[in-house]
Each structure stands twice: as structure tokens, then as C-alpha cells.
Design a protein around this motif. Structure first.
Motif, PDB file in Angstrom:
ATOM      1  N   SER A  83      46.602 123.836  61.791  1.00  0.00           N
ATOM      2  CA  SER A  83      45.810 123.737  60.573  1.00  0.00           C
ATOM      3  C   SER A  83      44.648 124.724  60.575  1.00  0.00           C
ATOM      4  O   SER A  83      44.131 125.097  61.625  1.00  0.00           O
ATOM      5  N   GLN A  84      44.209 125.117  59.377  1.00  0.00           N
ATOM      6  CA  GLN A  84      43.015 125.945  59.256  1.00  0.00           C
ATOM      7  C   GLN A  84      41.767 125.143  59.585  1.00  0.00           C
ATOM      8  O   GLN A  84      40.712 125.734  59.863  1.00  0.00           O
ATOM      9  N   ILE A  85      41.873 123.819  59.510  1.00  0.00           N
ATOM     10  CA  ILE A  85      40.816 122.935  60.023  1.00  0.00           C
ATOM     11  C   ILE A  85      41.341 122.412  61.347  1.00  0.00           C
ATOM     12  O   ILE A  85      42.190 121.529  61.387  1.00  0.00           O
ATOM     13  N   ALA A  86      40.857 122.966  62.441  1.00  0.00           N
ATOM     14  CA  ALA A  86      41.450 122.692  63.752  1.00  0.00           C
ATOM     15  C   ALA A  86      41.277 121.246  64.200  1.00  0.00           C
ATOM     16  O   ALA A  86      42.126 120.710  64.913  1.00  0.00           O
ATOM     17  N   ALA A  87      40.190 120.617  63.791  1.00  0.00           N
ATOM     18  CA  ALA A  87      39.960 119.220  64.174  1.00  0.00           C
ATOM     19  C   ALA A  87      39.132 118.526  63.109  1.00  0.00           C
ATOM     20  O   ALA A  87      38.244 119.129  62.506  1.00  0.00           O
ATOM     21  N   ARG A  88      39.454 117.266  62.880  1.00  0.00           N
ATOM     22  CA  ARG A  88      38.726 116.440  61.909  1.00  0.00           C
ATOM     23  C   ARG A  88      38.146 115.248  62.664  1.00  0.00           C
ATOM     24  O   ARG A  88      38.874 114.511  63.328  1.00  0.00           O
ATOM     25  N   VAL A  89      36.850 115.063  62.519  1.00  0.00           N
ATOM     26  CA  VAL A  89      36.130 114.064  63.310  1.00  0.00           C
ATOM     27  C   VAL A  89      36.490 112.648  62.879  1.00  0.00           C
ATOM     28  O   VAL A  89      36.455 112.312  61.692  1.00  0.00           O
ATOM     29  N   TRP A  90      36.813 111.830  63.876  1.00  0.00           N
ATOM     30  CA  TRP A  90      36.976 110.391  63.664  1.00  0.00           C
ATOM     31  C   TRP A  90      35.631 109.692  63.803  1.00  0.00           C
ATOM     32  O   TRP A  90      35.292 108.809  63.020  1.00  0.00           O
ATOM     33  N   THR A  91      34.895 110.039  64.861  1.00  0.00           N
ATOM     34  CA  THR A  91      33.645 109.332  65.138  1.00  0.00           C
ATOM     35  C   THR A  91      32.687 110.237  65.911  1.00  0.00           C
ATOM     36  O   THR A  91      33.115 111.061  66.721  1.00  0.00           O
ATOM     37  N   PHE A  92      31.406 110.060  65.628  1.00  0.00           N
ATOM     38  CA  PHE A  92      30.363 110.756  66.384  1.00  0.00           C
ATOM     39  C   PHE A  92      29.771 109.851  67.456  1.00  0.00           C
ATOM     40  O   PHE A  92      28.836 110.248  68.148  1.00  0.00           O
ATOM     41  N   ARG A  93      30.315 108.648  67.589  1.00  0.00           N
ATOM     42  CA  ARG A  93      29.783 107.681  68.550  1.00  0.00           C
ATOM     43  C   ARG A  93      30.564 107.733  69.856  1.00  0.00           C
ATOM     44  O   ARG A  93      31.792 107.589  69.861  1.00  0.00           O
TER      45      ARG A  93
ATOM     46  N   SER B  32      37.310 128.999  64.644  1.00  0.00           N
ATOM     47  CA  SER B  32      36.300 129.968  65.081  1.00  0.00           C
ATOM     48  C   SER B  32      35.172 129.330  65.886  1.00  0.00           C
ATOM     49  O   SER B  32      34.433 130.031  66.587  1.00  0.00           O
ATOM     50  N   ALA B  33      35.032 127.988  65.793  1.00  0.00           N
ATOM     51  CA  ALA B  33      33.964 127.300  66.523  1.00  0.00           C
ATOM     52  C   ALA B  33      34.402 126.849  67.909  1.00  0.00           C
ATOM     53  O   ALA B  33      33.572 126.419  68.719  1.00  0.00           O
ATOM     54  N   ILE B  34      35.693 126.955  68.202  1.00  0.00           N
ATOM     55  CA  ILE B  34      36.233 126.405  69.446  1.00  0.00           C
ATOM     56  C   ILE B  34      36.299 127.465  70.540  1.00  0.00           C
ATOM     57  O   ILE B  34      36.847 128.554  70.335  1.00  0.00           O
ATOM     58  N   ASP B  35      35.743 127.118  71.696  1.00  0.00           N
ATOM     59  CA  ASP B  35      35.814 127.994  72.864  1.00  0.00           C
ATOM     60  C   ASP B  35      37.157 127.829  73.560  1.00  0.00           C
ATOM     61  O   ASP B  35      37.874 128.794  73.798  1.00  0.00           O
ATOM     62  N   ASN B  36      37.522 126.559  73.861  1.00  0.00           N
ATOM     63  CA  ASN B  36      38.820 126.295  74.488  1.00  0.00           C
ATOM     64  C   ASN B  36      39.230 124.849  74.277  1.00  0.00           C
ATOM     65  O   ASN B  36      38.399 124.002  73.933  1.00  0.00           O
ATOM     66  N   VAL B  37      40.519 124.609  74.478  1.00  0.00           N
ATOM     67  CA  VAL B  37      41.086 123.260  74.387  1.00  0.00           C
ATOM     68  C   VAL B  37      41.825 122.980  75.684  1.00  0.00           C
ATOM     69  O   VAL B  37      42.746 123.708  76.056  1.00  0.00           O
TER      70      VAL B  37
END
Length: 211
Positions: free
Chosen positions: A62-72, A24-29
Motif C-alpha cells: 500500500s501507499q500507506i505502509a501502516a495504519r495505526v491501531w493504537t498509540f497506547r 518514506s518515514a520508515i527506516d526498516n521493518v
């Protein structure tokens, strides 16, 4: 690399350090179709104004579309990063493993806490025992070879077994597998201590035998 653009106003969670991105947070990929459909592909995550937010493992299934590896922005998602994080997690948990009852299951890697989202690893029997791993997200599943190699090097334990969480892996669009990834498969029945009680357990599946 894929590019995930977050809807305006939906980037607040990422800016506060939330490692999960929901559909729901994603505009496009943006990216090649084969990359968008491959669970665990690394994606650059940007705001609606194209500000860098993160690098994440994308999984359209997945219901979690993406899981963050890094914020850097300056940290690449590569073999070196994965190995660093496995070694850091093993170092963090080393005292707990050394001081634990050898018949207890001790957490070695705890997913997002160790920067390895979806990866759970428990130790049984110390260095001469077994590492039981669960790859519960597509990102770490893609890096399983590197992760196993790093586990062997960091712990000295020669035996790594994969125990699937069937419900979770099916939800991620991943095959359900139980197998030895390195060394020997654990015996079907071992005594495991939990809450000051010993119980016969199949650590390959988590099944506790009735007494």
C-alpha cells in the motif's frame, strides 16, 4: 510481531496523533519474511531510539505502509479490542440510525474516526435491513470475521454485505469481492433517499439507476 522503526525526525506525525505511516518515514521493518509480505500484519512501531510509538497494521503493498491501531503501549490488538471498537461505533451512531429515514444510507462505522482504519459500514432499513460494509484496508480485512460477528451482536441486524471499492482494494493488494458475509444479500434494486430525493439504487454496488 513485526517491528517498524521510524526514521529519525519522522516520528513527529505519530507523536501528534497522525494514524497513517508512509513508506518514506520508515527506516526498516524487522520480522519474518512471511509476516512482512502478509497485508495487515500487526506491527510494533518504534522511534529510531526504540521508543514505543504505536501498534499498526502493516501493508508493504500500500501507499500507506501502516495504519495505526493504537498509540497506547498497554493496549493489545486482539479480538477483544476489535469488538470493543465495533460496539463503541455502533453505540455512537445508534441515534442517527434510529432517527433516520429507513430508506436512507446511514453511517455506522467511519474508519479512523472509530479506531477501525479503512472500515466503512452503512445501515439501510434499520434493524430489519442491511449493513453494507467496505474493508478498504488490509488491517480490518484480516479481522473481518471478528468485525462481522461484533456487528451482528451490536446491531441486531442479521444481514451484512461486503461492497468492495475496486480501486482502493487493488491499491491495498486485496481481492475485489462482492458477497453476503451474513444473512441475505440485498435486492438488486431498492429506493434510497439522498438529499431529499428517492432514487432506485443497487446498494450492493452503489449504482444509481437512471430515471
Amino acid at each position: 510481531m513485526l517491528i517498524i522503526t521510524i526514521k529519525q525526525g519522522k516520528e513527529k506525525g505519530l507523536l501528534s496523533g497522525d494514524p497513517w505511516i508512509y513508506p518514506s518515514a520508515i527506516d526498516n521493518v524487522q520480522g519474518r519474511p512471511q509476516e512482512r509480505s502478509k497485508p495487515g500484519t500487526t506491527a510494533l512501531v518504534q522511534s529510531s531510539s526504540r521508543q514505543f510509538l504505536a501498534r499498526a497494521a502493516y501493508n508493504a503493498k500500500s501507499q500507506i505502509a501502516a495504519r495505526v491501531w493504537t498509540f497506547r503501549a498497554d493496549e493489545a490488538v486482539d479480538h477483544a479490542m476489535i469488538k470493543r471498537r465495533v460496539h463503541a461505533a455502533v453505540a455512537r451512531s445508534a441515534h442517527a440510525v434510529r432517527s433516520a429515514d429507513p430508506q436512507a444510507m446511514v453511517a455506522v462505522i467511519e474508519g479512523e474516526k472509530d479506531g477501525l482504519p479503512g472500515l466503512l459500514v452503512h445501515s439501510y432499513g434499520g434493524v430489519a435491513g442491511y449493513l453494507i460494509s467496505q474493508f478498504n484496508a488490509a488491517g480490518v480485512d484480516m479481522w473481518r470475521v471478528t468485525i462481522v460477528q461484533a456487528l451482528l451482536a451490536a446491531t441486531g441486524c442479521p444481514n451484512v454485505f461486503e461492497r468492495s471499492d475496486e480501486l482502493v482494494r487493488k491499491g491495498e493488494g486485496l481481492p475485489v469481492i462482492w458477497r453476503a458475509l451474513a444473512g441475505e444479500e440485498p435486492p438488486q434494486r431498492l429506493m434510497v433517499r439522498s438529499a431529499n430525493r428517492l432514487a432506485p439504487t443497487d446498494i450492493r454496488t452503489g449504482f444509481v439507476y437512471p430515471r
